[in-house]
Design an enzyme around this catalytic site. Structure first.
Site, PDB file in Angstrom:
ATOM      1  N   LYS A 174      -0.334   8.151  13.774  1.00 60.35           N
ATOM      2  CA  LYS A 174      -1.413   7.336  13.207  1.00 60.35           C
ATOM      3  C   LYS A 174      -2.713   8.126  13.405  1.00 60.35           C
ATOM      4  O   LYS A 174      -3.482   7.900  14.344  1.00 60.35           O
ATOM      5  CB  LYS A 174      -1.463   5.979  13.914  1.00 60.35           C
ATOM      6  CG  LYS A 174      -2.297   4.937  13.183  1.00 60.35           C
ATOM      7  CD  LYS A 174      -2.052   3.557  13.756  1.00 60.35           C
ATOM      8  CE  LYS A 174      -3.019   2.524  13.228  1.00 60.35           C
ATOM      9  NZ  LYS A 174      -2.826   2.163  11.823  1.00 60.35           N
TER      10      LYS A 174
HETATM   11  C1  LIG Z   1      -0.200   3.254   6.766  1.00 57.77           C
HETATM   12  C2  LIG Z   1       0.259   2.111   7.591  1.00 57.77           C
HETATM   13  N1  LIG Z   1       1.542   1.715   7.511  1.00 57.77           N
HETATM   14  C3  LIG Z   1       2.014   0.688   8.233  1.00 57.77           C
HETATM   15  C4  LIG Z   1       1.200  -0.012   9.092  1.00 57.77           C
HETATM   16  C5  LIG Z   1       1.756  -1.143   9.898  1.00 57.77           C
HETATM   17  O1  LIG Z   1       1.909  -0.760  11.234  1.00 57.77           O
HETATM   18  P1  LIG Z   1       1.788  -1.804  12.412  1.00 57.77           P
HETATM   19  O2  LIG Z   1       2.701  -2.927  12.083  1.00 57.77           O
HETATM   20  O3  LIG Z   1       2.193  -1.066  13.624  1.00 57.77           O
HETATM   21  O4  LIG Z   1       0.363  -2.245  12.438  1.00 57.77           O
HETATM   22  C6  LIG Z   1      -0.149   0.350   9.214  1.00 57.77           C
HETATM   23  C7  LIG Z   1      -1.049  -0.349  10.127  1.00 57.77           C
HETATM   24  O5  LIG Z   1      -1.289   0.097  11.213  1.00 57.77           O
HETATM   25  C8  LIG Z   1      -0.618   1.438   8.456  1.00 57.77           C
HETATM   26  O6  LIG Z   1      -1.902   1.823   8.529  1.00 57.77           O
END
Ligand SMILES: Cc1ncc(COP(=O)(O)O)c(C=O)c1O
Length: 349
Positions: A174
């Site tokens: 991330k």
């Molecule tokens: C690109 C992306 N995909 C998926 C998610 C979903 O991830 P999470 O459920 O860990 O927030 C997020 C959010 O953080 C995201 O930015």
């Protein structure tokens, strides 16, 4: 549901915590600043997390804190960010931040980035000479895809932009830089009157939304793209998978063709910000009955019951910030002396 003027649409932010955790100390919001020549501003060298803290009958509770902090540490490892912070320290810092904020519910944002050593400045792409800085902020955040989205669903499009390829920018980290790709997807969607865009991977299979994972319901089976479709390993996605298993709903990771989105019985997004949000149309093609489908509703209901602590979760998903252990977290290896604990929120007008 949304005006075509997507430029003015934003998530409601009623309050912001006016203290920020910085490298082991709590500092004032106004003091949380970086130099404009910091490496991160020029080369995108940051990794971050987004974590929700829910209001429950036993006070504020952070949802899947350890899993989020573990992903934060994984992202840092991928980008060779050699920082001193442990999982326990970052969890404790997050808990203390919520305690200090006085907020009952909020969104927590840890970030680690390459900054600037003003005495020995370094301006090249090579990130190693630049010092790392770690901050955690928090604010109260509304429904990410709009207030009615949770019940009524959102209208989305398939983006003309592809998701990142695994060997260019790893989607499983991330990193701040990945969100330039997300911004292209989001801006295109908003300017065309959609709430969100779904990106395909470099092979043309469904990947994810700009800030959410995606699920497809066909009959009584729930499908979601695998990690190899260039998705972020979402913690809400994992929660949905575990909820399906607990409810006896068959859930499978499968590569999904774009056309399958149009003929799905139900579609929904999952994410910390978006939570579980139904999708009612894709590229102006109605999905199923054009609203929240029954399986989505069931999963969503259980998800919200678990986040509110009203139903036991499959694991230890909630960290109650006012629990005795959390309250005693002060002496965990970093100083909290910079400012005294206080109820501290900025009200956003
Ligand atoms: C690109 C992306 N995909 C998926 C998610 C979903 O991830 P999470 O459920 O860990 O927030 C997020 C959010 O953080 C995201 O930015």
């Amino acid at each position: 549901m949304f005006s075509k003027d997507g430029k003015h649409k934003d998530v409601k932010t009623p309050r912001i915590c006016d203290v920020v955790w910085h490298d082991g100390e709590f500092i004032k919001w106004n003091d949380a600043r970086v130099h404009v020549m910091s490496h991160v501003l020029h080369y995108g060298s940051s990794i971050f997390e987004g974590i929700r803290c829910y209001s429950t009958k036993q006070g504020p509770a952070i949802f899947r804190l350890r899993e989020h902090i573990q992903r934060f540490l994984n992202s840092a490892k991928i980008y060779r960010m050699d920082h001193p912070w442990t999982l326990e320290q970052l969890c404790d810092a997050s808990i203390q931040l919520v305690q200090r904020s006085g907020m009952d519910q909020c969104y927590i944002r840890p970030i680690l980035f390459r900054s600037l050593d003003e005495e020995h400045p370094a301006f090249g792409v090579n990130p190693f000479p630049n010092p790392l800085a770690c901050y955690i902020g928090a604010w109260d955040w509304g429904k990410y895809l709009g207030d009615e989205a949770i019940e009524q669903g959102v209208d989305v499009c398939v983006s003309t932009w592809n998701r990142l390829t695994a060997n260019s920018m790893p989607a499983m980290a991330k990193s701040g830089a990945n969100y330039m790709n997300s911004q292209l997807i989001k801006m295109e969607a908003l300017l065309n009157g959609f709430a969100e865009g779904i990106a395909l991977d470099d092979r043309g299979y469904v990947s994810e939304g700009s800030g959410e994972n995606i699920f497809l319901v066909t009959g009584d089976i729930v499908l979601t793209p695998p990690l190899s479709s260039s998705i972020l390993p979402g913690i809400t996605r994992d929660s949905v998978i575990q909820i399906c298993q607990e409810l006896g709903i068959t859930v499978k990771e499968r590569t999904i063709q774009r056309a399958a989105l149009y003929v799905a019985d139900e579609l929904f997004f999952s994410g910390t910000a978006a939570e579980v949000t139904p999708i009612r149309s894709v590229d102006r093609i109605t999905v199923g009955q054009g609203g929240r489908g029954p399986i989505t509703e069931k999963i969503q209901r259980v998800f919200f019951e678990m986040t509110k602590g009203e139903r036991p979760a499959p694991g230890s998903w909630l960290t109650y910030v006012n629990a005795p252990k959390a309250a005693a977290a002060d002496n965990n290896g970093f100083s909290t002396a910079a400012i005294e604990a206080e109820t501290a929120v900025i009200t956003v007008k």
